[in-house]
Scaffold this motif. Sequence first.
Motif, PDB file in Angstrom:
ATOM      1  N   MET A 172       0.448  -1.253   0.103  1.00  0.00           N
ATOM      2  CA  MET A 172       0.241   0.457   0.054  1.00  0.00           C
ATOM      3  C   MET A 172       1.255   1.253  -0.141  1.00  0.00           C
ATOM      4  N   GLY A 173       2.134   0.802  -0.193  1.00  0.00           N
ATOM      5  CA  GLY A 173       2.345   2.047  -1.024  1.00  0.00           C
ATOM      6  C   GLY A 173       4.064   2.644   0.294  1.00  0.00           C
ATOM      7  N   GLU A 174       4.159   1.847   1.431  1.00  0.00           N
ATOM      8  CA  GLU A 174       4.924   1.663   2.060  1.00  0.00           C
ATOM      9  C   GLU A 174       6.227   0.654   2.578  1.00  0.00           C
ATOM     10  N   ARG A 175       6.578   1.113   3.239  1.00  0.00           N
ATOM     11  CA  ARG A 175       8.233   0.277   2.796  1.00  0.00           C
ATOM     12  C   ARG A 175       7.835  -0.537   4.414  1.00  0.00           C
ATOM     13  N   PHE A 176       8.087  -1.877   4.570  1.00  0.00           N
ATOM     14  CA  PHE A 176       7.817  -2.474   6.478  1.00  0.00           C
ATOM     15  C   PHE A 176       8.820  -2.911   6.297  1.00  0.00           C
ATOM     16  N   VAL A 177       9.631  -3.828   7.192  1.00  0.00           N
ATOM     17  CA  VAL A 177      10.431  -4.384   8.116  1.00  0.00           C
ATOM     18  C   VAL A 177      10.118  -5.518   9.171  1.00  0.00           C
ATOM     19  N   THR A 178       9.876  -7.179   8.415  1.00  0.00           N
ATOM     20  CA  THR A 178       9.156  -7.183   9.616  1.00  0.00           C
ATOM     21  C   THR A 178      10.341  -8.579   9.867  1.00  0.00           C
ATOM     22  N   VAL A 179      10.681  -8.752  10.857  1.00  0.00           N
ATOM     23  CA  VAL A 179      11.453 -10.552  11.499  1.00  0.00           C
ATOM     24  C   VAL A 179       9.910 -11.431  11.718  1.00  0.00           C
ATOM     25  N   VAL A 180      11.215 -12.820  10.930  1.00  0.00           N
ATOM     26  CA  VAL A 180       9.990 -14.147  10.760  1.00  0.00           C
ATOM     27  C   VAL A 180      10.974 -15.444  11.097  1.00  0.00           C
ATOM     28  N   GLU A 181       9.558 -15.964  11.783  1.00  0.00           N
ATOM     29  CA  GLU A 181      10.357 -17.414  11.692  1.00  0.00           C
ATOM     30  C   GLU A 181      10.602 -17.920  10.603  1.00  0.00           C
ATOM     31  N   MET A 182      11.935 -18.531  10.254  1.00  0.00           N
ATOM     32  CA  MET A 182      11.812 -19.253   9.165  1.00  0.00           C
ATOM     33  C   MET A 182      11.071 -20.812   8.783  1.00  0.00           C
ATOM     34  N   ALA A 183      11.192 -20.799  10.312  1.00  0.00           N
ATOM     35  CA  ALA A 183      10.225 -22.290   9.172  1.00  0.00           C
ATOM     36  C   ALA A 183       9.266 -22.495   8.986  1.00  0.00           C
ATOM     37  N   ALA A 220       0.396  -8.350  20.256  1.00  0.00           N
ATOM     38  CA  ALA A 220       0.082  -9.682  19.518  1.00  0.00           C
ATOM     39  C   ALA A 220       0.329 -10.059  18.259  1.00  0.00           C
ATOM     40  N   ASP A 221       2.141  -9.842  17.729  1.00  0.00           N
ATOM     41  CA  ASP A 221       2.960  -9.692  16.611  1.00  0.00           C
ATOM     42  C   ASP A 221       2.464 -11.620  16.690  1.00  0.00           C
ATOM     43  N   ALA A 222       3.030 -12.139  17.440  1.00  0.00           N
ATOM     44  CA  ALA A 222       2.913 -14.024  17.444  1.00  0.00           C
ATOM     45  C   ALA A 222       1.408 -14.433  16.838  1.00  0.00           C
ATOM     46  N   ARG A 223       0.563 -13.709  16.761  1.00  0.00           N
ATOM     47  CA  ARG A 223      -0.906 -14.216  16.296  1.00  0.00           C
ATOM     48  C   ARG A 223      -0.555 -14.458  14.970  1.00  0.00           C
ATOM     49  N   VAL A 224       0.530 -14.223  14.219  1.00  0.00           N
ATOM     50  CA  VAL A 224      -0.475 -13.630  12.382  1.00  0.00           C
ATOM     51  C   VAL A 224       1.398 -14.466  12.294  1.00  0.00           C
ATOM     52  N   THR A 225       1.099 -14.326  10.924  1.00  0.00           N
ATOM     53  CA  THR A 225       1.818 -14.619  10.039  1.00  0.00           C
ATOM     54  C   THR A 225       2.459 -13.519   8.954  1.00  0.00           C
ATOM     55  N   LEU A 226       3.518 -14.027   8.520  1.00  0.00           N
ATOM     56  CA  LEU A 226       3.657 -13.059   7.092  1.00  0.00           C
ATOM     57  C   LEU A 226       2.611 -13.271   5.684  1.00  0.00           C
ATOM     58  N   GLU A 227       1.822 -13.990   5.776  1.00  0.00           N
ATOM     59  CA  GLU A 227       0.998 -14.137   4.464  1.00  0.00           C
ATOM     60  C   GLU A 227      -0.385 -13.436   5.215  1.00  0.00           C
ATOM     61  N   SER A 228      -0.620 -13.068   6.202  1.00  0.00           N
ATOM     62  CA  SER A 228      -1.558 -12.247   6.779  1.00  0.00           C
ATOM     63  C   SER A 228      -1.528 -10.698   7.616  1.00  0.00           C
ATOM     64  N   LEU A 229      -0.449 -10.748   7.709  1.00  0.00           N
ATOM     65  CA  LEU A 229       0.396  -9.707   8.735  1.00  0.00           C
ATOM     66  C   LEU A 229      -0.354  -8.605   7.481  1.00  0.00           C
ATOM     67  N   PRO A 230       0.272  -8.249   5.923  1.00  0.00           N
ATOM     68  CA  PRO A 230      -0.521  -7.018   5.321  1.00  0.00           C
ATOM     69  C   PRO A 230      -1.922  -6.922   6.039  1.00  0.00           C
ATOM     70  N   SER A 231      -3.161  -7.896   5.660  1.00  0.00           N
ATOM     71  CA  SER A 231      -4.475  -7.666   6.098  1.00  0.00           C
ATOM     72  C   SER A 231      -4.168  -6.463   7.680  1.00  0.00           C
TER      73      SER A 231
END
Length: 370
Positions: free
Chosen positions: A317-328, A342-353
Amino acid sequence: MDYRKLLGKVESAVLPYFGGGTVDAPSRRLHVTSPVEPGWWRFEVKGRQATAREPASAEGLEARPRVRGHLWGARLVREGAVAELLALMPEEQPQRLSPVTARRWHDGTLVFEGVEFEGEAEELARHALEEDRPLGDARGVGASLRAAFGFAVLEAASRGTGIPFAPAEARAHVLDVARDGRPEAEACLRRLEDERARFLRAQAVQQARWEAEARALESAWTEREQTLQDLRQDAEARARAQELTTQERFTRGEASAHRADRSRGAWAAEGFTLGARRRAEAAPGEWAERALNKAGARMLDHRRLGEGLMEVVYSFMGERFVTVVEMATLRVRDAGVCLAGADARVTLESLPSVLKEAIDTDALVITRHV
């Protein structure tokens, strides 16, 4: 039908390339075999692979939706104080606050089209910016021009205070900044700084709580292991060469697995075997890119951080984000934005929503400006 011929078919397509590992055709996203300079290129397309062959003139752009607004840096500021990045800007940069048009490409990227005729309002705003004074209630200055002016004032205040900001974080206050000038801009930035500080304090408290729980768990396991050792010694004393019972073998294995889990972090916590772990480590970027593509985001970069973690840089959405995730698992460890713990409640796929909701409700606070 011979599907081998269909799969081996080679096509030619002129497409805009914005950088990264993909390029978007009208109906699908293609992987670029070798990155080139951003611009219009003639691609050779085979299956889902695209190879840039030569620079080309724009094609198909006139059929895409047109977007109008005012220029702030490399962004087009449109209605609603939305500031979107412009792709493929001309070599000769237009004047700041110029009225510009762009076309929205198939993936949502705004491609620069041209500069429109400007009137007295743009010149008035430009002079006010040069003289470091607010617009006040000046007539004839449209909403997009006011917002672009406000963002420019915020940018200058950001340089002076050293407090970074993203347009989506300040969108709700940008018209107030345009009206009242630098004092309101600095107040807006201070509020953002305070919000980030509150988040970091809360994050530190949460981290301390997790560490305390981990120490308590470790202590409990140590006591359990000692009890098991005592039981084993007692069994050996009673029956010398007698082997451990099946249940004791299971319990002992469970304790050993837990210790291994703690050393392997996120990998073992999800039950990954050594082979699965090595396969996952071999292609973490591909997993992350697929997840972001599904969510409508575009991955820009990634790097491993150790301990099974990966830092992912992406645009959304026009912004730049930096996120740390578990590779597994691609489970989020640090979203890079305030999620109230609530970071641990989301995944990289659900975070954009989640990011979209924060942007739409003017609640976005970015905590990782890298």
